[in-house]
Design a protein around this motif. Structure first.
Motif, PDB file in Angstrom:
ATOM      1  N   ASP A 139       0.802  -1.221   0.000  1.00 17.84           N
ATOM      2  CA  ASP A 139       0.000   0.000   0.000  1.00 17.84           C
ATOM      3  C   ASP A 139       0.842   1.281   0.000  1.00 17.84           C
ATOM      4  O   ASP A 139       1.235   1.795   1.065  1.00 17.84           O
ATOM      5  CB  ASP A 139      -0.997   0.016   1.156  1.00 17.84           C
TER       6      ASP A 139
ATOM      7  N   ALA B 239       0.188   4.332   0.090  1.00 13.61           N
ATOM      8  CA  ALA B 239      -1.080   4.993   0.382  1.00 13.61           C
ATOM      9  C   ALA B 239      -1.044   6.506   0.161  1.00 13.61           C
ATOM     10  O   ALA B 239      -2.004   7.077  -0.371  1.00 13.61           O
ATOM     11  CB  ALA B 239      -1.482   4.690   1.830  1.00 13.61           C
TER      12      ALA B 239
ATOM     13  N   THR C  95      -1.054  -3.481  -3.744  1.00 15.96           N
ATOM     14  CA  THR C  95      -2.163  -2.658  -3.274  1.00 15.96           C
ATOM     15  C   THR C  95      -3.268  -3.586  -2.784  1.00 15.96           C
ATOM     16  O   THR C  95      -3.756  -4.431  -3.541  1.00 15.96           O
ATOM     17  CB  THR C  95      -2.675  -1.730  -4.388  1.00 15.96           C
TER      18      THR C  95
ATOM     19  N   ARG D  99      -8.897  -1.199  -3.903  1.00 19.96           N
ATOM     20  CA  ARG D  99      -8.971  -0.089  -4.852  1.00 19.96           C
ATOM     21  C   ARG D  99      -9.289   1.272  -4.249  1.00 19.96           C
ATOM     22  O   ARG D  99      -9.242   2.276  -4.957  1.00 19.96           O
ATOM     23  CB  ARG D  99     -10.021  -0.406  -5.910  1.00 19.96           C
TER      24      ARG D  99
ATOM     25  N   TYR E 179      -9.175   4.906  -2.876  1.00 20.44           N
ATOM     26  CA  TYR E 179      -8.170   5.891  -3.259  1.00 20.44           C
ATOM     27  C   TYR E 179      -7.144   6.166  -2.163  1.00 20.44           C
ATOM     28  O   TYR E 179      -5.988   6.495  -2.457  1.00 20.44           O
ATOM     29  CB  TYR E 179      -8.849   7.194  -3.671  1.00 20.44           C
TER      30      TYR E 179
ATOM     31  N   HIS F  50      -5.571   4.266  -0.437  1.00 21.72           N
ATOM     32  CA  HIS F  50      -4.522   3.236  -0.375  1.00 21.72           C
ATOM     33  C   HIS F  50      -3.565   3.286  -1.572  1.00 21.72           C
ATOM     34  O   HIS F  50      -2.634   2.481  -1.626  1.00 21.72           O
ATOM     35  CB  HIS F  50      -5.157   1.849  -0.242  1.00 21.72           C
ATOM     36  N   TRP F  51      -3.783   4.230  -2.506  1.00 19.47           N
ATOM     37  CA  TRP F  51      -2.866   4.271  -3.661  1.00 19.47           C
ATOM     38  C   TRP F  51      -2.486   5.687  -4.090  1.00 19.47           C
ATOM     39  O   TRP F  51      -1.992   5.885  -5.197  1.00 19.47           O
ATOM     40  CB  TRP F  51      -3.439   3.501  -4.842  1.00 19.47           C
ATOM     41  N   GLN F  52      -2.654   6.680  -3.231  1.00 13.96           N
ATOM     42  CA  GLN F  52      -2.359   8.055  -3.625  1.00 13.96           C
ATOM     43  C   GLN F  52      -0.902   8.257  -4.042  1.00 13.96           C
ATOM     44  O   GLN F  52      -0.615   9.103  -4.892  1.00 13.96           O
ATOM     45  CB  GLN F  52      -2.708   9.009  -2.484  1.00 13.96           C
TER      46      GLN F  52
ATOM     47  N   LEU G 160       1.026   5.743  -5.253  1.00 10.65           N
ATOM     48  CA  LEU G 160       1.444   4.585  -6.046  1.00 10.65           C
ATOM     49  C   LEU G 160       2.169   4.978  -7.326  1.00 10.65           C
ATOM     50  O   LEU G 160       3.259   4.466  -7.616  1.00 10.65           O
ATOM     51  CB  LEU G 160       0.227   3.717  -6.371  1.00 10.65           C
TER      52      LEU G 160
ATOM     53  N   SER H  28       3.625  -3.165 -10.077  1.00 10.08           N
ATOM     54  CA  SER H  28       2.464  -2.789  -9.283  1.00 10.08           C
ATOM     55  C   SER H  28       1.449  -3.922  -9.363  1.00 10.08           C
ATOM     56  O   SER H  28       0.963  -4.266 -10.442  1.00 10.08           O
ATOM     57  CB  SER H  28       1.846  -1.490  -9.812  1.00 10.08           C
TER      58      SER H  28
ATOM     59  N   ALA I 284      -2.133  -5.918  -7.936  1.00  8.36           N
ATOM     60  CA  ALA I 284      -3.429  -5.782  -7.282  1.00  8.36           C
ATOM     61  C   ALA I 284      -4.335  -6.881  -7.805  1.00  8.36           C
ATOM     62  O   ALA I 284      -4.109  -7.445  -8.885  1.00  8.36           O
ATOM     63  CB  ALA I 284      -4.041  -4.414  -7.557  1.00  8.36           C
TER      64      ALA I 284
ATOM     65  N   ILE J 188      -7.428   1.246 -10.002  1.00  3.77           N
ATOM     66  CA  ILE J 188      -6.134   1.600  -9.414  1.00  3.77           C
ATOM     67  C   ILE J 188      -5.273   2.163 -10.544  1.00  3.77           C
ATOM     68  O   ILE J 188      -5.183   1.554 -11.612  1.00  3.77           O
ATOM     69  CB  ILE J 188      -5.483   0.374  -8.764  1.00  3.77           C
TER      70      ILE J 188
END
Length: 215
Positions: free
Chosen positions: A48, A50, A70, A73, A75, A77-79, A81, A92, A94, A102
């Motif tokens: 994550d 995040a 990740t 999905r 948001y 948790h992936w700002q 990424l 990456s 998921a 994502i």
């Protein structure tokens, strides 16, 4: 200092050293998301990305990472990424059911997949309900108890938010009970997407209560 898993935004990361894996936990972003750097030998993965890419990249350091996983999905948790992937060249990963929402996914995951981390591996456990593609990640320590990263599917005190949708809640509580609690022993330590850690043994007596209350 003994590892407790109690971190907050702006606090120092907490590191736990196992025989074959080092876990570093940090809290980032306005909703205190947990991110986890796992290291085994020269192999490193992040769970994550995040928020706060500069803080995560400082944590990662020059050694880089091989992959970012990740957990779902949402948001928050992936700002960070895209920035972390661009800076490190990491893959990456998921679950396929969440991948479309994502921003950067190079490889999709399915239930039962194994993600290598040095000499060890993380087993992907698909938990449907918080989102369609939420996952937990299981590490079986060869010299100790199991470790489990649960994203927002399991917290101390209950399962993740299912939007007051009875079908989603039923799916999530069933998956958490049967795929986690029924499979794994009480000393399994779990690391959630926000807040403090816990063990399955601490939470197990409350499963019926969670099911009864519906959240």
């Amino acid at each position: 200092m003994a590892y407790t898993g109690d971190v907050r935004r702006g606090s120092a990361p907490a590191t736990r050293t196992l025989d074959h894996l080092t876990v570093t936990k940090v809290s980032v972003g306005p909703t205190d998301n947990n991110a986890y750097l796992l290291r085994c030998g020269d192999d490193r993965v992040l769970i994550d990305a995040a928020n706060d890419a500069p803080a995560l990249l400082e944590l990662i350091g020059e050694a880089g990472i091989r992959a970012v996983i990740t957990t779902h999905r949402h948001y928050d948790h992936w700002q960070a990424l895209a920035a972390v992937v661009e800076a490190t060249g990491a893959r990456s990963l998921a679950h396929a059911a969440d991948a479309a929402e994502i921003p950067v996914v190079t490889d999709t995951l399915a239930d039962g997949d194994k993600i290598p981390v040095g000499e060890g591996e993380l087993e992907v456990i698909h938990l449907v309900g918080h989102t369609p593609g939420s996952i937990a990640l299981l590490y079986r320590d060869p010299n100790g108890h199991a470790h489990l990263w649960t994203g927002d599917s399991l917290f101390p005190g209950g399962v993740g938010n299912t939007g007051q949708d009875a079908a989603r809640f039923g799916s999530l509580i069933d998956d958490v009970e049967h795929k986690l609690f029924d499979r794994l022993p009480d000393d399994t330590w779990f690391y959630p997407g926000h807040g403090k850690d816990s063990t399955l043994g601490t939470e197990r007596p409350h499963l019926a209560e969670w099911r009864e209350r519906g959240w």
